[in-house]
Every structure is written in C-alpha cells, then in structure tokens.
Design an enzyme around this catalytic site. Structure first.
Site, mmCIF file in Angstrom:
data_model
loop_
_atom_site.group_PDB
_atom_site.id
_atom_site.type_symbol
_atom_site.label_atom_id
_atom_site.label_comp_id
_atom_site.label_asym_id
_atom_site.label_seq_id
_atom_site.Cartn_x
_atom_site.Cartn_y
_atom_site.Cartn_z
ATOM 1 N N GLU A 2 0.800 -1.243 -0.149
ATOM 2 C CA GLU A 2 0.193 0.107 0.132
ATOM 3 C C GLU A 2 0.722 1.403 -0.020
ATOM 4 O O GLU A 2 0.576 1.997 0.782
ATOM 5 C CB GLU A 2 -0.989 0.066 1.157
ATOM 6 N N ASN A 62 2.242 -4.407 -3.669
ATOM 7 C CA ASN A 62 0.850 -4.901 -3.254
ATOM 8 C C ASN A 62 -0.092 -3.759 -2.892
ATOM 9 O O ASN A 62 0.502 -2.788 -1.922
ATOM 10 C CB ASN A 62 0.829 -6.013 -2.317
ATOM 11 N N HIS A 110 -10.266 -5.945 -2.912
ATOM 12 C CA HIS A 110 -11.196 -5.902 -2.038
ATOM 13 C C HIS A 110 -12.529 -5.288 -2.718
ATOM 14 O O HIS A 110 -12.399 -3.857 -2.776
ATOM 15 C CB HIS A 110 -11.034 -5.196 -0.930
ATOM 16 N N GLU A 132 -5.873 -10.558 -2.410
ATOM 17 C CA GLU A 132 -6.639 -10.540 -1.217
ATOM 18 C C GLU A 132 -8.268 -10.448 -1.901
ATOM 19 O O GLU A 132 -8.858 -9.724 -1.091
ATOM 20 C CB GLU A 132 -6.437 -9.194 -0.452
ATOM 21 N N ASP A 162 -11.848 -10.378 -2.144
ATOM 22 C CA ASP A 162 -13.203 -10.710 -1.323
ATOM 23 C C ASP A 162 -14.236 -9.968 -2.230
ATOM 24 O O ASP A 162 -13.886 -8.858 -2.756
ATOM 25 C CB ASP A 162 -13.426 -10.797 0.090
#
Ligand code: XIL
Length: 346
Positions: free
Chosen positions: A158, A199, A235, A263, A265
């Site tokens: 990030e 990432n 996300h 990651e 979802d």
C-alpha cells in the site's frame, strides 16, 4: 475477531455437517479450488489464521482447497516483534509448517507497511537513518528466517493513496520514494529465490492510483531494482468488480512483471439472498477468468476462506458474506463458479 462466542457452536455444526454431507471432499474425482486452478497452471490461495488450525473443519478446508496460503496477520511486524528485539514467530512458523505439510506455496505478507507496526517503532522518534537501518534489519531478519520457504513476498504494501500520491508513512517520511527500492534490494539479498511484489488496493481498475503504481514499477525496472510482481488486492463490493481488471493485469504484465490477485473478497450488503450470492459468484468468476486470460497472472488468493473469519464485517459496517465458503463451511455458488472459470471453456 467478531463472533468468538459463536465459534464453538458453528464448529460443532460444521463437524456434524461434514459427517453427513461432504461439504468439501478430497475425493480425486471432485475438483477443489486448488486443483481447478492447477489445471490452468495457476494456484488458488487463501489468507489463513494459524490460531484456527486446531479447528478441524477450518484446517481441513484450508488443507484441501488451497494450493497457496498467505498469513492474514501472522507475519506482520507488530505481531512478530511486539517489543524491540523480542520476537514471536509462533504464528508465522505454524503457517509455514502447515503449508509444508500440505504442499502449498506461501505468499509472505508483508515486510514494509504503514499499518500494524509495533508501538515501539511508531512512537520511537527515530532519525531517518535509524529508520532505514531498522527497515533493512527487519527485512533481513524475517525474509532471512523463511529463506527458501516463501514463494513470493509482499515487500511493500500500500505505497499510494487513492489519488495516486505517495502515502505518508514513517518509511516515506524518512527516505522518500527511495524506500521502495531499498526494501526490494534487502529482500532480494535475504531470500534470492522469493518473488518480490508490490501490493495495493484500488489498483484493479484504471485510475490515478493504478497509474502511480504502474509508473513506480516502470521506474524501478528502468533502475534495475529487483521487482518481480504486482499484487492486486481486490477488495470489491459484490456486483461492482471492475470490468477492466484484465486490461489492468495486461498493462502491468507489459512491464515484464507477474501479476497476482492477492486479497480477493466480494462483500455483500447483508442479508445475502440468493440473488446477491449469484451476483457474487459471477464476480468471482470474472476475476478468475481475467487471471486465466493473462499469461503472467500466476494465481488468485481470497482474503480468508470462510465467512466466519472474514475481516469484512468488522471493517465494513453492514457488509459480510464475502468469501466462497459460508459461516458453516458450506460452499456458496461462488465455489462452482470459480471452479468452472478455471476449467471450463475460456
Ligand atoms: C487485515 C486483516 O484481515 C485484519 O485481520 C487486520 O485486523 C487488519 O488487516 N490490506 C492488507 C491486509 O494488505 O493485510 C489487511 O488485512 C486488509 C487490507
């Protein structure tokens, strides 16, 4: 996390369920998420909590469905070195042992981040040169400890804000943008075989943040810095997975790096009805298809495996049901959709 009171009940229900209906099975004729991905030459991963390995349905599901695992929290700096010089590797070691026992790849997560840092570090009032030394020493310590065991490291997590500016952090404030190349070089020295990733989230669609990450990777490549991959955290809100994620993957891949969905979802505004679950399944499939269609996309990881341990309800109020398996470890429509996206016609 939330729901700790409910867990024994759910675990018992899942055990009973597993005894009657095989919700997940290791029969050779039944595809798992991992075996389906393998048929397309990719892995299917999940973020795991080693604190739950003694819960049999959780362990079974993680062992049988996944071919790659990420520690959801267990390798973060605040957890492995809560006091300066006092290390706690229990969770990280357990994760590595689990992956070895099950023949799974490991995505190491994460070496340099602004969040989940130990208090001694945040409140330490260190000089810039001290912060640089601490960062490099941390990378050498952690990536060195697991040298040879880690498939890929999220070296920097990030680095940008949503408007594409550098995120202010103790690292950026001490070293400026150079901290990224310094961290990558340290990680390469610590574990030469690990693939080194940057990432971030909200970089899965074209926009200022994606552009900033793209420009950073391009400039690192030009400078000869050791960067091997870009992690798209992914996300998403169910029904709103970006339509251009494949072209974003292809753009990054054009820089000569791998890409991975790290990651994933798809959170649903609760309650999740059948229509919402069908929409979610379609979104899961579209992300998997984008990876499958991008030769340099190495695999897809979901941020958890079952809804009972997802970070979503505690971080996104009113949302939940984000993962492929529900709170009782039953497969949701997403599971069949993901499997089909890996093995069906492209
Ligand atoms: C989250 C975990 O899921 C939570 O349990 C923890 O409390 C906070 O961090 N981006 C990342 C992950 O890179 O490390 C974050 O994980 C989710 C967002």
């Amino acid at each position: 996390m939330q729901g700790s009171l409910m867990k024994p009940v759910l675990a018992a229900a899942a055990l009973a369920l597993a005894a009657s209906v095989p919700a997940f099975s290791s029969r050779a004729d039944e595809a798992t998420l991992g075996s389906a991905a393998a048929s397309a030459g990719r892995y299917f991963g999940g973020a795991l909590d080693p604190g739950a390995f003694d819960e049999r349905p959780y362990r079974e599901l993680a062992a049988t469905q996944l071919t790659c695992v990420t520690p959801e929290n267990a390798m973060k700096w605040g957890l492995v070195e809560p006091l300066r010089g006092e290390f706690d590797w229990k969770g990280a070691d357990a994760l590595v042992a689990f992956a070895k026992a099950n023949g799974q790849k490991i995505r190491g997560h994460t070496l340099v981040w602004h969040s989940q840092l130990p208090l001694w570090l945040i409140n330490g009032s260190f000089r810039p040169d001290e912060l640089k030394d601490l960062m490099v020493a941390h990378i050498m310590e952690e990536a060195g400890r697991y040298k040879g065991a880690i498939y890929s490291w999220d070296v920097v997590n990030e680095p940008f804000t949503d408007d594409g500016q550098w995120r202010r952090s103790i690292w950026y404030d001490a070293m400026g943008p150079d901290y990224v190349a310094i961290a990558l070089k340290a990680a390469r020295a610590a574990d030469p075989a690990a693939k080194l990733y940057l990432n971030d989230y909200n970089v899965e669609t074209s926009g200022p943040k994606m552009r900033a990450l793209y420009d950073l990777v391009a400039s690192l490549k030009r400078a000869g810095a050791p960067v091997d991959g870009v992690g798209l955290q992914s996300h998403f809100v169910s029904g709103a997975a970006p339509k251009d994620i494949q072209s974003v993957m292809e753009e990054f891949a054009g820089l000569g790096v791998a890409v991975a969905v790290t990651e994933l979802d798809l959170r649903i505004r609760l309650p999740a009805d059948d229509k919402a679950l069908a929409t979610q399944a379609a979104d899961y499939a579209s992300v998997v298809r984008a990876c499958r269609a991008t030769p340099r996309c190495v695999g897809v990881t979901t941020w958890g495996v079952t809804d009972d341990r997802s970070w979503i309800p505690s971080f996104f109020s009113g949302y939940g049901a984000a993962l492929p398996f529900d709170e009782a470890y039953r497969p949701k429509p997403a599971v069949a959709a993901i499997t089909q996206a890996w093995i069906g016609p492209p």
